[in-house]
Scaffold this active site. Structure first.
Site, mmCIF file in Angstrom:
data_model
loop_
_atom_site.group_PDB
_atom_site.id
_atom_site.type_symbol
_atom_site.label_atom_id
_atom_site.label_comp_id
_atom_site.label_asym_id
_atom_site.label_seq_id
_atom_site.Cartn_x
_atom_site.Cartn_y
_atom_site.Cartn_z
ATOM 1 N N LYS A 174 -3.616 11.025 5.209
ATOM 2 C CA LYS A 174 -3.417 10.308 6.471
ATOM 3 C C LYS A 174 -2.370 11.079 7.277
ATOM 4 C CE LYS A 174 -4.089 7.191 2.906
ATOM 5 N NZ LYS A 174 -4.904 6.107 3.163
ATOM 6 N N LYS A 215 3.343 4.417 -1.176
ATOM 7 C CA LYS A 215 3.405 5.391 -2.268
ATOM 8 C C LYS A 215 4.736 6.128 -2.140
ATOM 9 C CE LYS A 215 -1.196 5.337 -0.740
ATOM 10 N NZ LYS A 215 -1.592 4.060 -1.257
ATOM 11 N N HIS A 232 0.817 -1.210 0.000
ATOM 12 C CA HIS A 232 0.000 0.000 0.000
ATOM 13 C C HIS A 232 0.858 1.271 0.000
ATOM 14 C CE1 HIS A 232 -3.290 2.638 1.855
ATOM 15 N NE2 HIS A 232 -3.853 2.110 0.796
ATOM 16 N N HIS A 253 -8.472 11.747 1.652
ATOM 17 C CA HIS A 253 -7.626 10.551 1.650
ATOM 18 C C HIS A 253 -6.310 10.780 2.385
ATOM 19 C CE1 HIS A 253 -5.407 7.166 -0.532
ATOM 20 N NE2 HIS A 253 -6.462 6.576 -0.021
ATOM 21 N N ASP A 283 0.288 18.296 19.478
ATOM 22 C CA ASP A 283 0.672 19.478 20.257
ATOM 23 C C ASP A 283 1.289 20.573 19.392
ATOM 24 O OD1 ASP A 283 -0.201 18.140 22.511
ATOM 25 O OD2 ASP A 283 1.788 17.384 23.033
ATOM 26 N N ASP A 296 17.295 9.644 -8.137
ATOM 27 C CA ASP A 296 18.755 9.733 -7.954
ATOM 28 C C ASP A 296 19.200 9.538 -6.509
ATOM 29 O OD1 ASP A 296 19.112 10.152 -10.653
ATOM 30 O OD2 ASP A 296 19.250 12.336 -10.499
#
Length: 482
Positions: free
Chosen positions: A402, A223, A221, A400, A407, A228
């Site tokens: 996350k 991404k 899952h 979408h 604080d 380089d």
């Protein structure tokens, strides 16, 4: 005759129930997960047993598990060398930062790295443009791993940039998940890329024979894009243009957040890619990560801890670090997640935070793309709001992103959802950023999301129809499996 056949079926059913119940107990799942599976096995004769055998255990497969164990050693040695190299000045930060750093070292050996430059990106079009610009400047390699690769819109521009990079002599490797990128794998674009010289591999292949030995819903899952070994991107965005992705589902555009990273954390992300690539191909890319890192502990920039998680790694790493994150919050905790189905430990941590005076805000999509997840999620709202947790529904699209800000001092961003699938089943990536300036940017982004959200009213929520509550509570019984 019919009575005899029925008796035999009943005996067979109970033999299966007893044997699988013993197996579930010996697997030592979390209590909620074990009880959910025992319920499924008991109440769905034969069918429940089949479901458990297919997806009830984190079976990577014998060969893959052995390879994972073999591959981890050299990467752990490389990570240990980083830990010895970097001396971080944690006393200047929130005390929780050092605690999280030590927890990650103890469980997975991944140290925090100093001197990183971070750019928060919350507009997909801008993210794609920057990715293309960086790929166009690539001199040696472009490494991509994405759960979903869907052609169309600006994704085609990304893929074309990879082709042009290969033509300049750049080594381009693209790893896509077998389920998330199912439509892409045999597409025109995939063939075009391979013909041009882009190396494409499929993570965690799915077929009937593998289903007998391997759990099929263990997915990659992550991404990640690394150019380089110097510039990296990670976050929640798939390789999909939101103008075209799932546009027929009437849930609005997907809203994502990514981080552009330069510095040692980019090399750590490249190491995660290298491990994923070697897992699927048995081809080592260690030479692309072996170069020594400059000492940046004295430089200006963010301290970043790159945390990979998934089956075959430390199985409880991200769940444990998220619990620590929640328990160490002192004033404010803001969470954005598209899928919110906490287990008992996470629910208790959030309620406890609110009880001790922490301002806890959880922002979820008003209408997600999974009905079961939405129902199971809402079954948790009563207890959370009674404890003082504020829950908001985002109506500006499918949120979408996350993210977690704590604080206003440190933050988390990556691919992990607040559900059991992300905690225990998926291969995920999360950045723990111990930097107040960056965290303030994350908090500003979260606050902007809240401008397009409504807060659930605890009193009105209690008055919702009894049937709604029953359906939500019944679906919650399956939450450990979602």
């Amino acid at each position: 005759m019919l009575g005899i056949d029925t008796t035999y079926l009943a005996i067979l059913h109970w033999l299966i129930v007893i044997s699988l119940s013993i197996r579930v107990i010996m697997q030592r799942h979390a209590v909620g997960v074990s009880l959910a599976w025992l319920t499924v096995i008991l109440l769905l004769p034969f069918f429940g047993a089949g479901i458990y055998l297919l997806v009830g255990e984190n079976r990577l497969g014998k060969r893959r598990a052995e390879r994972a164990s073999r591959l981890q050693k050299p990467y752990h040695e490389w990570l240990k060398s980083l830990d010895a190299q970097y001396q971080l000045n944690f006393p200047l930060l929130n005390p929780a930062c050092e605690a999280l750093h030590r927890q990650a070292i103890a469980t997975i050996g991944m140290p925090a790295l100093a001197g990183n430059q971070l750019q928060l990106l919350d507009k997909t079009e801008d993210t794609f443009r920057l990715m293309i610009a960086d790929i166009d400047q690539a001199k040696e390699s472009c490494h991509l791993v994405f759960y979903i690769c869907q052609t169309g819109g600006m994704v085609d521009n990304i893929l074309q940039a990879l082709i042009q990079a290969v033509q300049r002599g750049v080594r381009c490797r693209l790893l896509v998940d077998a389920v998330g990128s199912y439509d892409f794998i045999d597409s025109f674009w995939a063939k075009k890329l391979q013909t041009a010289g882009v190396e494409i591999e499929v993570a965690l292949p799915v077929n009937v024979i593998r289903s007998l030995f391997v759990r099929l819903d263990l997915r990659n899952h992550r991404k990640i894009l690394v150019i380089d070994n110097e510039i990296a991107y990670t976050g929640s965005m798939n390789l999909a243009d939101p103008r075209f992705f799932k546009k027929d589902e009437e849930i609005g555009r997907w809203i994502d957040a990514m981080v552009r990273v330069t510095g040692a954390a980019a090399k750590a992300l490249n190491a995660i890619f290298a491990g994923d690539w070697e897992m699927e191909t048995d081809i080592s890319l260690k030479t692309s990560i072996a170069e020594p890192l400059p000492d940046t502990s004295h430089q200006q920039g963010s301290i970043v801890q790159v945390i990979p998680s998934g089956p075959g790694l430390a199985p409880a790493i991200i769940h444990g670090m998220l619990l620590t994150t929640i328990y160490t919050a002192r004033k404010e905790l803001i969470i954005t997640t598209p899928y919110f189905v906490p287990d008992e430990a996470m629910q208790t941590a959030l309620c406890t935070a609110a009880h001790r005076g922490v301002m806890v805000t959880i922002l979820v999509p008003s209408h997600g793309d999974s009905l079961l997840v939405r129902l199971a999620s809402r079954a948790h709202f009563d207890e959370l709001m009674a404890a003082g947790v504020k829950i908001a529904g985002y109506y500006g699209g499918l949120l979408h992103s996350k993210t977690i800000s704590v604080d206003g001092e440190f933050s988390l961003i990556g691919s992990v959802n607040m559900d059991m699938r992300s905690f225990w089943l998926n291969f995920e990536i999360t950045l723990f950023v111990y930097d107040e300036n960056f965290t303030q940017q994350v908090k500003t982004m979260q606050t902007n999301y809240l401008k397009y959200a409504y807060f659930f009213d605890p009193n009105a929520w209690k008055k919702r129809p009894l049937l709604h509550r029953f359906i939500e509570n019944a679906t919650q019984l399956l939450s450990p499996l979602l």
